[in-house]
Scaffold this active site. Structure first.
Site, PDB file in Angstrom:
ATOM      1  N   GLU A  97       0.827  -1.220   0.000  1.00  0.00           N
ATOM      2  CA  GLU A  97       0.000   0.000   0.000  1.00  0.00           C
ATOM      3  C   GLU A  97       0.852   1.258   0.000  1.00  0.00           C
ATOM      4  O   GLU A  97       0.519   2.253   0.632  1.00  0.00           O
ATOM      5  CB  GLU A  97      -0.930   0.023   1.219  1.00  0.00           C
ATOM      6  CG  GLU A  97      -2.299  -0.515   0.942  1.00  0.00           C
ATOM      7  CD  GLU A  97      -2.770  -0.216  -0.440  1.00  0.00           C
ATOM      8  OE1 GLU A  97      -2.746   0.969  -0.834  1.00  0.00           O
ATOM      9  OE2 GLU A  97      -3.118  -1.146  -1.157  1.00  0.00           O
TER      10      GLU A  97
HETATM   11  C1  LIG Z   1       2.309  -9.743   0.121  1.00  0.00           C
HETATM   12  C2  LIG Z   1       2.105  -8.625  -0.836  1.00  0.00           C
HETATM   13  C3  LIG Z   1       0.821  -8.270  -1.218  1.00  0.00           C
HETATM   14  C4  LIG Z   1       0.617  -7.250  -2.141  1.00  0.00           C
HETATM   15  N1  LIG Z   1      -0.652  -6.962  -2.573  1.00  0.00           N
HETATM   16  C5  LIG Z   1      -0.822  -6.120  -3.620  1.00  0.00           C
HETATM   17  C6  LIG Z   1      -2.100  -5.959  -4.236  1.00  0.00           C
HETATM   18  O1  LIG Z   1      -3.099  -6.541  -3.798  1.00  0.00           O
HETATM   19  N2  LIG Z   1      -2.191  -5.147  -5.324  1.00  0.00           N
HETATM   20  C7  LIG Z   1      -1.117  -4.485  -5.826  1.00  0.00           C
HETATM   21  O2  LIG Z   1      -1.264  -3.793  -6.815  1.00  0.00           O
HETATM   22  N3  LIG Z   1       0.112  -4.601  -5.259  1.00  0.00           N
HETATM   23  C8  LIG Z   1       0.280  -5.392  -4.180  1.00  0.00           C
HETATM   24  N4  LIG Z   1       1.527  -5.546  -3.603  1.00  0.00           N
HETATM   25  C9  LIG Z   1       2.637  -4.745  -4.100  1.00  0.00           C
HETATM   26  C10 LIG Z   1       3.054  -3.636  -3.121  1.00  0.00           C
HETATM   27  O3  LIG Z   1       2.071  -2.644  -3.049  1.00  0.00           O
HETATM   28  C11 LIG Z   1       4.431  -3.118  -3.577  1.00  0.00           C
HETATM   29  O4  LIG Z   1       5.363  -4.102  -3.199  1.00  0.00           O
HETATM   30  C12 LIG Z   1       4.805  -1.782  -2.960  1.00  0.00           C
HETATM   31  O5  LIG Z   1       3.973  -0.766  -3.450  1.00  0.00           O
HETATM   32  C13 LIG Z   1       6.267  -1.385  -3.237  1.00  0.00           C
HETATM   33  O6  LIG Z   1       6.619  -1.579  -4.569  1.00  0.00           O
HETATM   34  P1  LIG Z   1       7.924  -2.443  -4.928  1.00  0.00           P
HETATM   35  O7  LIG Z   1       7.852  -3.682  -4.156  1.00  0.00           O
HETATM   36  O8  LIG Z   1       8.027  -2.547  -6.386  1.00  0.00           O
HETATM   37  O9  LIG Z   1       9.133  -1.610  -4.373  1.00  0.00           O
HETATM   38  P2  LIG Z   1       9.938  -0.467  -5.156  1.00  0.00           P
HETATM   39  O10 LIG Z   1       8.987   0.532  -5.706  1.00  0.00           O
HETATM   40  O11 LIG Z   1      10.896  -1.092  -6.089  1.00  0.00           O
HETATM   41  O12 LIG Z   1      10.728   0.209  -3.961  1.00  0.00           O
HETATM   42  C14 LIG Z   1      11.940  -0.353  -3.408  1.00  0.00           C
HETATM   43  C15 LIG Z   1      12.446   0.569  -2.310  1.00  0.00           C
HETATM   44  O13 LIG Z   1      12.730   1.877  -2.830  1.00  0.00           O
HETATM   45  C16 LIG Z   1      11.982   2.875  -2.168  1.00  0.00           C
HETATM   46  N5  LIG Z   1      11.522   3.843  -3.153  1.00  0.00           N
HETATM   47  C17 LIG Z   1      10.974   3.589  -4.365  1.00  0.00           C
HETATM   48  N6  LIG Z   1      10.697   4.723  -5.004  1.00  0.00           N
HETATM   49  C18 LIG Z   1      11.034   5.722  -4.192  1.00  0.00           C
HETATM   50  C19 LIG Z   1      10.975   7.137  -4.290  1.00  0.00           C
HETATM   51  N7  LIG Z   1      10.478   7.747  -5.349  1.00  0.00           N
HETATM   52  N8  LIG Z   1      11.434   7.863  -3.235  1.00  0.00           N
HETATM   53  C20 LIG Z   1      11.930   7.251  -2.135  1.00  0.00           C
HETATM   54  N9  LIG Z   1      12.011   5.930  -1.997  1.00  0.00           N
HETATM   55  C21 LIG Z   1      11.561   5.167  -3.005  1.00  0.00           C
HETATM   56  C22 LIG Z   1      10.825   2.147  -1.488  1.00  0.00           C
HETATM   57  O14 LIG Z   1      10.389   2.819  -0.316  1.00  0.00           O
HETATM   58  C23 LIG Z   1      11.424   0.786  -1.194  1.00  0.00           C
HETATM   59  O15 LIG Z   1      12.068   0.801   0.041  1.00  0.00           O
HETATM   60  C24 LIG Z   1       1.736  -6.538  -2.661  1.00  0.00           C
HETATM   61  C25 LIG Z   1       3.034  -6.878  -2.241  1.00  0.00           C
HETATM   62  C26 LIG Z   1       3.227  -7.901  -1.362  1.00  0.00           C
HETATM   63  C27 LIG Z   1       4.638  -8.271  -0.985  1.00  0.00           C
END
Ligand SMILES: Cc1cc2nc3c(=O)[nH]c(=O)nc-3n(C[C@H](O)[C@H](O)[C@H](O)COP(=O)(O)OP(=O)(O)OC[C@H]3O[C@@H](n4cnc5c(N)ncnc54)[C@H](O)[C@@H]3O)c2cc1C
Length: 593
Positions: free
Chosen positions: A441
């Site tokens: 989220e």
């Molecule tokens: C168990 C689980 C359930 C989920 N359920 C859903 C769902 O139902 N629907 C859905 O759509 N998604 C879902 N997700 C996805 C989840 O919302 C994303 O994992 C989350 O939004 C972060 O995206 P990412 O994992 O690609 O991390 P990334 O975006 O790659 O981020 C990696 C790191 O970089 C940091 N970062 C990235 N961009 C920036 C920035 N601009 N400024 C500062 N820091 C930054 C982040 O804080 C993080 O620490 C789920 C994930 C999991 C693991």
């Protein structure tokens, strides 16, 4: 054996004595919330959570979800039956508009019920939780036809809802979405692409699943401005509401993950699936934000709910486990050692949890009450202010409560010693389950950026200045109250720190955006502490008025004093870190790490 008992006394204290929701009978839905009705909902809800959902918590963790070769997914034993009972009991309809078959009760009452579900079984609670969010988004952006066709079944949770944003190349940065939507002559769209980590993307709990999918209409603008929102049913639905043929979307795989094993986290493949536009073309984020904001409050609540579950069991353990003798002399001479609850450091772990949980519960319910006022208050000024508060405080609820909730779960595990590390006591599951809350989220880092980058500055800082003036008003009205002095002075001083941090950000965040980014985490925590101090001051005021009536009020005051004396001092450290600016973080070149 671990247990869960809904903290009904505390919930009633907040709903009836602090927020006094029974006094808002002029607002739609509030006219019915008599103390008796609220008590009945909490008692029945607590029973359901304890007797039906909690026993499945460990089962869900051990069994997890299983995908078959035909792409169907089986949830853990007992989940389908519990879900059926949830729907038959009408629980998802508590706060839904009567036009959609709901009971129309206040959102804040629904929040108390949601907390119980989430404490008892967080993985299970995500199925109806996300469904409610998808329903709200449909109500906010869908055409009358879509609302009529899908609304009632989603409201009752007979059909589940999901939220499809994430793709392999895009998590935080949704501007990178590749899923395509191709317009068809009949007004529908063909949706093609892959979504990952979709919670509840496939399951065996409901006869249909309604996916809300973000996609880019072919030829639409690049980046976030070209994203539209589509409703994609697993099964097509006939004019008469009957279930029709299977749509071209399926679960391509299940993630193996650290926790919430009972919730199916799916790779979802859309292979030219039929989708219906929700809201306007290219403006999908606007509607999706309805769902995301609801989900963010829900995730904050998950942090709190897991802390509560962990705390209850830590308190039991601290009373039972005997090790060592009290520093001030033997307390249990008939036992070989004293219960560990006599040790101040064990008390510290318990009190840190208790003081956070009770403050955070009040903060969450208070924020949910703002959501009610935002929609239902008669005066435009009140609606505007609560809407400002919702926007400002959503990232704080999400990130502060999940960060601290996870910390609490870890303290509860630590309190258990080696037993905490073993499966039998249930603590390690809580820590694993709770861990995701700081990530999904929108990660907590991104919530903090949202707070400092967008929410503070919106409407010239109107929301944050309203917050400051509400706090000032409370302080002014209670300054002469000697019994409340500790709470009022604590609130005054943390608010001054937050104000100083806000001014620093206003002066330094715009000239160098890295200053804003570097201070965002600590600023959000300073905000969280201030919000909790404001809640504690209000709770203490009520408790003082009822002191002597039952031990609950004395305990409330003692816990509040601990909050002011032991947790509020962290504010000064957060402020100092806010004011260092970006340099200490940004000095090193990337290859130095
Ligand atoms: C168990 C689980 C359930 C989920 N359920 C859903 C769902 O139902 N629907 C859905 O759509 N998604 C879902 N997700 C996805 C989840 O919302 C994303 O994992 C989350 O939004 C972060 O995206 P990412 O994992 O690609 O991390 P990334 O975006 O790659 O981020 C990696 C790191 O970089 C940091 N970062 C990235 N961009 C920036 C920035 N601009 N400024 C500062 N820091 C930054 C982040 O804080 C993080 O620490 C789920 C994930 C999991 C693991």
């Amino acid at each position: 054996m671990p247990r869960y008992d809904a903290p009904i006394r505390d919930m009633r204290f907040i709903l009836q004595e602090v927020l006094q929701i029974q006094n808002y009978s002029n607002l739609p839905g509030f006219e019915e919330v008599t103390p008796d009705l609220v008590s009945a909902i909490l008692e029945e809800g607590g029973k359901f959570a304890k007797e039906v959902l909690y026993p499945l918590n460990a089962v869900g963790d051990r069994q997890g979800c299983v995908r078959s070769d035909d792409a169907s997914v089986k949830t853990p034993d007992g989940f389908p039956d519990a879900y059926k009972q949830l729907v038959e009991g009408g629980w998802p309809l508590l706060s839904v508009d009567p036009e959609m078959g709901g009971q129309g009760l206040p959102h804040v009452v629904n929040i108390a019920w949601t907390e119980m579900v989430s404490s008892a079984n967080m993985a299970f609670g995500m199925y109806p939780g996300l469904t409610h969010g998808a329903f709200q988004a449909l109500m906010a952006g869908g055409s009358d036809e879509l609302k009529a066709k899908y609304g009632p079944k989603m409201a009752s949770a007979e059909w589940a809802g999901t939220m499809n944003l994430t793709e392999p190349q895009c998590g935080t940065d949704l501007g990178l979405i590749k899923t395509k939507a191709v317009p068809q002559p009949d007004g529908t769209y063909k949706i093609t692409g892959q979504k990952i980590w979709i919670s509840g993307g496939e399951q065996d709990l409901t006869e249909n699943i309604i996916h809300l999918v973000l996609a880019r209409i072919e030829g639409g603008p690049e980046g976030i401005k070209g994203i539209s929102l589509f409703l994609v049913p697993k099964y097509m639905v006939g004019e008469d509401g009957s279930i029709g043929e299977r749509n071209a979307c399926s679960c391509g795989g299940l993630e193996e993950k650290m926790g919430i094993h009972g919730n199916a986290t799916c790779v979802m493949n859309y292979d030219g699936a039929t989708g219906f536009l929700v809201g306007e073309e290219h403006k999908g984020m606007r509607t999706m934000f309805v769902m995301m904001n609801e989900a963010r409050l829900g995730v904050g609540l998950q942090g709190l709910s897991q802390a509560e579950l962990a705390y209850q069991n830590a308190a039991d353990f601290a009373r039972d486990r005997v090790q060592g003798r009290s520093l001030t002399g033997v307390k249990s001479p008939d036992q070989p050692a004293d219960p560990i609850i006599v040790h101040p450091d064990v008390r510290r772990m318990l009190m840190d949890q208790k003081a956070f949980i009770e403050g955070a519960r009040c903060f969450t319910y208070w924020t949910a009450f703002q959501a009610d006022l935002q929609h239902k208050a008669q005066e435009e000024g009140v609606r505007e202010k609560s809407s400002d508060y919702m926007a400002l405080l959503t990232p704080v609820v999400k990130a502060y409560l999940t960060h601290k909730g996870y910390e609490c779960a870890n303290w509860a595990l630590q309190l258990h010693g080696g037993s905490g590390f073993t499966r039998e006591w249930g603590m390690e599951q809580i820590v694993r389950d709770c861990r995701i809350t700081t990530i999904y989220e929108g990660t907590n880092g991104v919530q903090a950026l949202d707070l400092v980058g967008r929410k503070l500055a919106a409407n010239g800082g109107r929301a944050v200045f309203s917050f400051f003036s509400d706090v000032d008003e409370f302080v002014a009205a209670n300054e002469g109250n000697e019994e409340l002095a500790l709470f009022v002075e604590g609130l005054q001083s943390i608010k001054a720190e937050l104000q100083e941090g806000t001014m620093w950000l206003m002066q330094n965040g715009m000239s160098d955006f890295n200053n804003a980014g570097a201070s965002s985490h600590d600023y959000l925590h300073l905000f969280g502490l201030t919000a909790l101090a404001y809640m504690w001051a209000q709770m203490a005021k009520v408790a003082l008025e009822s002191k002597g009536k039952e031990p609950f009020y004395e305990q409330k005051l003692a816990t509040g004093r601990y909050f002011v004396e032991r947790l509020l001092p962290d504010g000064a450290a957060h402020l100092a870190k806010v004011k260092t600016g970006a340099a200490p973080l940004m000095d090193l070149e990337a290859d130095a790490f």
